[in-house]
Structures are given as C-alpha cells and as structure tokens.
Scaffold this motif. Structure first.
Motif, PDB file in Angstrom:
ATOM      1  N   ALA A  72      12.173  55.084  69.163  1.00 47.91           N
ATOM      2  CA  ALA A  72      11.616  53.724  69.168  1.00 47.91           C
ATOM      3  C   ALA A  72      12.425  52.765  70.012  1.00 47.91           C
ATOM      4  O   ALA A  72      11.945  51.684  70.364  1.00 47.91           O
ATOM      5  CB  ALA A  72      11.494  53.201  67.738  1.00 47.91           C
ATOM      6  N   GLN A  73      13.681  53.133  70.357  1.00 44.89           N
ATOM      7  CA  GLN A  73      14.492  52.260  71.202  1.00 44.89           C
ATOM      8  C   GLN A  73      13.955  52.206  72.623  1.00 44.89           C
ATOM      9  O   GLN A  73      14.138  51.201  73.318  1.00 44.89           O
ATOM     10  CB  GLN A  73      15.947  52.737  71.203  1.00 44.89           C
ATOM     11  N   GLU A  74      13.321  53.290  73.076  1.00 45.55           N
ATOM     12  CA  GLU A  74      12.615  53.264  74.362  1.00 45.55           C
ATOM     13  C   GLU A  74      11.213  52.755  74.072  1.00 45.55           C
ATOM     14  O   GLU A  74      10.234  53.496  74.074  1.00 45.55           O
ATOM     15  CB  GLU A  74      12.604  54.655  74.990  1.00 45.55           C
ATOM     16  N   ARG A  75      11.143  51.471  73.814  1.00 46.57           N
ATOM     17  CA  ARG A  75       9.986  50.870  73.152  1.00 46.57           C
ATOM     18  C   ARG A  75       8.679  51.074  73.914  1.00 46.57           C
ATOM     19  O   ARG A  75       7.650  51.397  73.319  1.00 46.57           O
ATOM     20  CB  ARG A  75      10.241  49.377  72.947  1.00 46.57           C
ATOM     21  N   ALA A  76       8.693  50.869  75.237  1.00 47.87           N
ATOM     22  CA  ALA A  76       7.438  50.945  75.980  1.00 47.87           C
ATOM     23  C   ALA A  76       6.846  52.351  75.919  1.00 47.87           C
ATOM     24  O   ALA A  76       5.644  52.526  75.660  1.00 47.87           O
ATOM     25  CB  ALA A  76       7.648  50.506  77.425  1.00 47.87           C
ATOM     26  N   ALA A  77       7.678  53.377  76.136  1.00 44.80           N
ATOM     27  CA  ALA A  77       7.183  54.747  76.088  1.00 44.80           C
ATOM     28  C   ALA A  77       6.751  55.116  74.669  1.00 44.80           C
ATOM     29  O   ALA A  77       5.732  55.799  74.463  1.00 44.80           O
ATOM     30  CB  ALA A  77       8.255  55.714  76.578  1.00 44.80           C
ATOM     31  N   PHE A  78       7.512  54.660  73.677  1.00 44.24           N
ATOM     32  CA  PHE A  78       7.182  54.899  72.269  1.00 44.24           C
ATOM     33  C   PHE A  78       5.819  54.320  71.926  1.00 44.24           C
ATOM     34  O   PHE A  78       4.962  54.984  71.324  1.00 44.24           O
ATOM     35  CB  PHE A  78       8.280  54.272  71.403  1.00 44.24           C
ATOM     36  N   GLU A  79       5.580  53.067  72.319  1.00 42.30           N
ATOM     37  CA  GLU A  79       4.314  52.409  71.997  1.00 42.30           C
ATOM     38  C   GLU A  79       3.162  52.980  72.823  1.00 42.30           C
ATOM     39  O   GLU A  79       2.022  53.029  72.346  1.00 42.30           O
ATOM     40  CB  GLU A  79       4.427  50.907  72.214  1.00 42.30           C
ATOM     41  N   ALA A  80       3.444  53.421  74.054  1.00 36.40           N
ATOM     42  CA  ALA A  80       2.382  54.023  74.865  1.00 36.40           C
ATOM     43  C   ALA A  80       1.889  55.309  74.218  1.00 36.40           C
ATOM     44  O   ALA A  80       0.670  55.570  74.153  1.00 36.40           O
ATOM     45  CB  ALA A  80       2.883  54.289  76.281  1.00 36.40           C
ATOM     46  N   ARG A  81       2.800  56.127  73.718  1.00 40.15           N
ATOM     47  CA  ARG A  81       2.384  57.367  73.054  1.00 40.15           C
ATOM     48  C   ARG A  81       1.656  57.064  71.747  1.00 40.15           C
ATOM     49  O   ARG A  81       0.699  57.764  71.379  1.00 40.15           O
ATOM     50  CB  ARG A  81       3.591  58.268  72.813  1.00 40.15           C
ATOM     51  N   ALA A  82       2.081  56.010  71.043  1.00 40.26           N
ATOM     52  CA  ALA A  82       1.391  55.621  69.815  1.00 40.26           C
ATOM     53  C   ALA A  82      -0.029  55.154  70.126  1.00 40.26           C
ATOM     54  O   ALA A  82      -0.976  55.460  69.380  1.00 40.26           O
ATOM     55  CB  ALA A  82       2.175  54.525  69.099  1.00 40.26           C
ATOM     56  N   LEU A  83      -0.208  54.419  71.217  1.00 42.87           N
ATOM     57  CA  LEU A  83      -1.542  53.970  71.620  1.00 42.87           C
ATOM     58  C   LEU A  83      -2.425  55.163  71.968  1.00 42.87           C
ATOM     59  O   LEU A  83      -3.603  55.210  71.592  1.00 42.87           O
ATOM     60  CB  LEU A  83      -1.430  53.023  72.808  1.00 42.87           C
ATOM     61  N   LEU A  84      -1.889  56.133  72.670  1.00 41.14           N
ATOM     62  CA  LEU A  84      -2.659  57.329  73.005  1.00 41.14           C
ATOM     63  C   LEU A  84      -3.075  58.075  71.746  1.00 41.14           C
ATOM     64  O   LEU A  84      -4.184  58.612  71.673  1.00 41.14           O
ATOM     65  CB  LEU A  84      -1.834  58.248  73.909  1.00 41.14           C
ATOM     66  N   ARG A  85      -2.215  58.103  70.753  1.00 42.89           N
ATOM     67  CA  ARG A  85      -2.578  58.765  69.495  1.00 42.89           C
ATOM     68  C   ARG A  85      -3.754  58.059  68.827  1.00 42.89           C
ATOM     69  O   ARG A  85      -4.699  58.698  68.363  1.00 42.89           O
ATOM     70  CB  ARG A  85      -1.378  58.804  68.545  1.00 42.89           C
ATOM     71  N   ARG A  86      -3.691  56.732  68.764  1.00 40.06           N
ATOM     72  CA  ARG A  86      -4.801  56.000  68.153  1.00 40.06           C
ATOM     73  C   ARG A  86      -6.090  56.221  68.934  1.00 40.06           C
ATOM     74  O   ARG A  86      -7.163  56.422  68.356  1.00 40.06           O
ATOM     75  CB  ARG A  86      -4.476  54.501  68.079  1.00 40.06           C
ATOM     76  N   ALA A  87      -5.983  56.194  70.259  1.00 44.00           N
ATOM     77  CA  ALA A  87      -7.169  56.363  71.100  1.00 44.00           C
ATOM     78  C   ALA A  87      -7.773  57.752  70.947  1.00 44.00           C
ATOM     79  O   ALA A  87      -8.994  57.925  71.047  1.00 44.00           O
ATOM     80  CB  ALA A  87      -6.819  56.096  72.557  1.00 44.00           C
ATOM     81  N   ALA A  88      -6.929  58.741  70.710  1.00 46.26           N
ATOM     82  CA  ALA A  88      -7.413  60.118  70.613  1.00 46.26           C
ATOM     83  C   ALA A  88      -8.318  60.319  69.407  1.00 46.26           C
ATOM     84  O   ALA A  88      -9.093  61.282  69.364  1.00 46.26           O
ATOM     85  CB  ALA A  88      -6.233  61.080  70.547  1.00 46.26           C
ATOM     86  N   PHE A  89      -8.248  59.424  68.420  1.00 43.55           N
ATOM     87  CA  PHE A  89      -9.103  59.533  67.237  1.00 43.55           C
ATOM     88  C   PHE A  89     -10.363  58.677  67.350  1.00 43.55           C
ATOM     89  O   PHE A  89     -11.139  58.570  66.398  1.00 43.55           O
ATOM     90  CB  PHE A  89      -8.322  59.146  65.982  1.00 43.55           C
ATOM     91  N   GLU A  90     -10.558  58.055  68.517  1.00 38.28           N
ATOM     92  CA  GLU A  90     -11.776  57.264  68.747  1.00 38.28           C
ATOM     93  C   GLU A  90     -12.981  58.187  68.944  1.00 38.28           C
ATOM     94  O   GLU A  90     -12.839  59.392  69.156  1.00 38.28           O
ATOM     95  CB  GLU A  90     -11.595  56.389  69.995  1.00 38.28           C
ATOM     96  N   THR A  91     -14.175  57.606  68.866  1.00 36.84           N
ATOM     97  CA  THR A  91     -15.386  58.370  69.134  1.00 36.84           C
ATOM     98  C   THR A  91     -15.415  58.808  70.601  1.00 36.84           C
ATOM     99  O   THR A  91     -14.761  58.204  71.454  1.00 36.84           O
ATOM    100  CB  THR A  91     -16.630  57.528  68.829  1.00 36.84           C
ATOM    101  N   SER A  92     -16.163  59.830  70.875  1.00 38.21           N
ATOM    102  CA  SER A  92     -16.209  60.384  72.227  1.00 38.21           C
ATOM    103  C   SER A  92     -16.815  59.393  73.217  1.00 38.21           C
ATOM    104  O   SER A  92     -17.560  58.486  72.842  1.00 38.21           O
ATOM    105  CB  SER A  92     -17.025  61.680  72.227  1.00 38.21           C
ATOM    106  N   GLY A  93     -16.491  59.605  74.483  1.00 39.37           N
ATOM    107  CA  GLY A  93     -17.061  58.781  75.541  1.00 39.37           C
ATOM    108  C   GLY A  93     -15.996  58.060  76.332  1.00 39.37           C
ATOM    109  O   GLY A  93     -14.809  58.081  75.974  1.00 39.37           O
ATOM    110  N   PRO A  94     -16.380  57.422  77.441  1.00 37.54           N
ATOM    111  CA  PRO A  94     -15.411  56.707  78.277  1.00 37.54           C
ATOM    112  C   PRO A  94     -14.798  55.538  77.515  1.00 37.54           C
ATOM    113  O   PRO A  94     -15.465  54.866  76.725  1.00 37.54           O
ATOM    114  CB  PRO A  94     -16.238  56.246  79.474  1.00 37.54           C
ATOM    115  N   LYS A  95     -13.508  55.313  77.759  1.00 38.34           N
ATOM    116  CA  LYS A  95     -12.780  54.256  77.064  1.00 38.34           C
ATOM    117  C   LYS A  95     -11.909  53.494  78.042  1.00 38.34           C
ATOM    118  O   LYS A  95     -11.579  53.962  79.131  1.00 38.34           O
ATOM    119  CB  LYS A  95     -11.891  54.851  75.959  1.00 38.34           C
ATOM    120  N   ARG A  96     -11.547  52.293  77.627  1.00 38.46           N
ATOM    121  CA  ARG A  96     -10.587  51.493  78.380  1.00 38.46           C
ATOM    122  C   ARG A  96      -9.443  51.151  77.426  1.00 38.46           C
ATOM    123  O   ARG A  96      -9.683  50.625  76.333  1.00 38.46           O
ATOM    124  CB  ARG A  96     -11.236  50.215  78.908  1.00 38.46           C
ATOM    125  N   LEU A  97      -8.211  51.471  77.822  1.00 34.43           N
ATOM    126  CA  LEU A  97      -7.052  51.143  77.003  1.00 34.43           C
ATOM    127  C   LEU A  97      -6.563  49.751  77.381  1.00 34.43           C
ATOM    128  O   LEU A  97      -6.288  49.470  78.549  1.00 34.43           O
ATOM    129  CB  LEU A  97      -5.940  52.165  77.214  1.00 34.43           C
TER     130      LEU A  97
END
Length: 306
Positions: A235-260
């Motif tokens: 978590a000290q490398e905050r930007a990379a930590f939060e980017a991977r967390a965002l990808l995890r949340r997005a991966a559970f979204e419904t199928s189809g094109p998305k914008r992060l």
C-alpha cells in the motif's frame, strides 16, 4: 473449517485463508516480481559495497555473500525474499547461493479459485494502517528498520495490552507482515503483567516467529519469515496499489466495453500497463477506455459503461 481461496487477478494473484467469511491470512504475489522460492541462474554483478547478482531482469542482494566466484561469472541462486518495491537498496530482493537446479517457486497457496469476500475491507486496513479492535486500535507503519505497530485505546493499560496482543497477532497474519516487527504496548508497571503479555504473545503470534520479552516501556520486537511484501508495504506504493484494486473491482462488472474513471495518477499507472487493460478487456469482452478525473481521491476510481 478454514479454506484457502485464490483469485488470479490482473496484475497480481491473491490468496486468502477464509473461515466463515472472515480473512484469517492473506498473501499477494505481484505479476512481474520474482517470488521467493524461485531458483534461477544469475550473474555476479558486484561484490562491494554489497554482494549483488542480476537474474531474471532484476537485482538481488546476497546477505550471506559468495566465495570463489568473480564478478561477471554465473551462479545459481534461490530467491529468499522478493523485491519489496521502491528505489531504496534495502527493498531489493534477497537471495542465497544454492546447488539445486533452477525451478519456479511453489504456488502462493493451495486452494480453490473463488472471489474472496471482505477483500476490500482488508485493503482498507492496508491503505490506512489502522486496525480497530474492541477497546482501541492499532496503527501500523512500515519503516526502514521494521514494521511498527502502535497500540492505542481507552482501557486500563493492563487490559488494553491483553486485548491488543490478540489484535496485533491477528493483524500480522491478516496483512502478511513479516521480518522485524515492533509492537508498542502501554507501559506496564508490574513484572506479573509483563509476564502475562509474554505468555499471550507465545500463544497468539503466528508461527514460526520469535519475540523478545516485553520491556518496562511496553516494547516488544517480533521476528518472523518475510518472503514477500506485506499488504501494508504494498500500500506504500499507493498509485500501483490503487490501480490494481480498481482493476479488481472492474473485473466483477457486467460484461461489455467499459471506461475506467480515476485520479490522474492512477490513469498514468494504467497507461503504463497496457497488458493489464488487455486482460480486463478479454475478461469483460469489450474495449477498455480511460478517463482522468482530478476530483476523485486515489481509492475512488470506478468503471462506467463506455
């Protein structure tokens, strides 16, 4: 019955020992980081001021040194600790010379693949460093020397220390904290109270580990294996930590094109890892776009339909 659950995510693999929906123990292995247990051929890069080898595109320090090998020559090493991240030399990976044949590291854990409940709660503990418990809270902060755990609360000192032993041991296991750990308990006046805390540390601390006796100022040092970065350190490398967390949340979204949509610093990280976006596009079955929003906090990114 506790069960290991595995998430093969984008940019990292996550493992959690879960019981009744609660994470008891967690581990993270980042993509592109050579994990502990890997045996590979290396080249001796330097013998001073530190003995270092180059292997797999990374540099590892050899704390035990090496003899009979000159700079530039090949040798086989086993990674004993993955690189922790950051530019400081002490965060480099560690290795030792071995006579074994090169091989990959064992899996992060043996378990079934499944979404991990309460992972977001665990990430919040890691990013804040604050772990509440009944009667107080822990404040966890990594330093160059050790990970510090400060105990604070409103109970009487002896009772607060007793409760905090369990809370600290639980946090160490949940957040995968290894290496040298300092726990700053309330000052305890009597030897009997300190002996009680020592006994509880023996009972609760995850094994294997060792610890000093609690001193008159309430300080204890714990030492345990440290094969990888803890969630607190990640978590000290905050930007990379939060980017991977965002990808995890997005991966559970419904199928189809998305914008992060995320803070500009997170968008910059994602732009630097097109392979992560490709993996998300493959999972969701649609193109992935990016939009920077300066009004968002680091952990506030989300996915919207494109």
């Amino acid at each position: 019955m506790p069960e290991w659950l595995i998430e093969r995510g984008i940019g990292e693999t996550r493992a959690a020992l879960s019981e009744d929906g609660e994470i008891i123990e967690a581990r993270v292995r980042r993509d592109g980081v050579i994990p502990a247990g890997t045996i590979l051929t290396a080249k001796l890069a330097a013998v001073a001021p530190r003995v270092a080898v180059e292997a797999g595109g990374d540099t590892f320090l050899l704390p035990q040194g090496v003899s009979g090998v000159s700079e530039g020559r090949s040798l086989v090493v086993e990674v004993t600790r993955e690189a922790l991240g950051g530019s400081e030399p002490w965060k480099r990976g560690l290795a030792r010379v071995t006579s074994e044949e090169p091989r990959a590291a064992v899996p992060l854990a043996e378990g079934r693949e499944s979404p991990i409940a309460e992972w977001d709660d665990l990430l919040e503990e890691a990013r804040s460093g604050i772990v509440p418990f009944n009667g107080g809270e822990l404040r966890i902060q990594p330093t160059a020397a050790m990970t510090m755990i400060d105990v604070d609360g409103w109970l009487a000192p002896a009772e607060l220390a007793r409760v905090a032993v369990w809370a600290a041991a639980r946090a160490i296991r949940r957040l995968d904290i290894g290496g040298s750990i300092g726990i700053d308990f309330p000052t305890l006046g009597s030897k009997e109270a300190r002996r009680d805390i020592d006994r509880l540390l023996d009972e609760y601390l995850p094994k294997p580990s060792e610890h000093t006796a609690i001193n008159g100022f309430g300080f204890v040092q714990v030492v345990r294996p440290r094969p990888r970065a803890s969630l607190i350190e990640l978590a000290q490398e905050r930007a990379a930590f939060e980017a991977r967390a965002l990808l995890r949340r997005a991966a559970f979204e419904t199928s189809g094109p998305k914008r992060l949509v995320a803070a500009p610093v997170l968008i910059a990280v994602l732009e630097g890892h097109p392979e992560w976006l490709d993996a998300l596009a493959h999972k969701l079955g649609g193109n992935i776009g990016l939009r920077a929003d300066a009004a968002l906090i680091m952990s506030g990114g989300y996915a919207e339909n494109a």
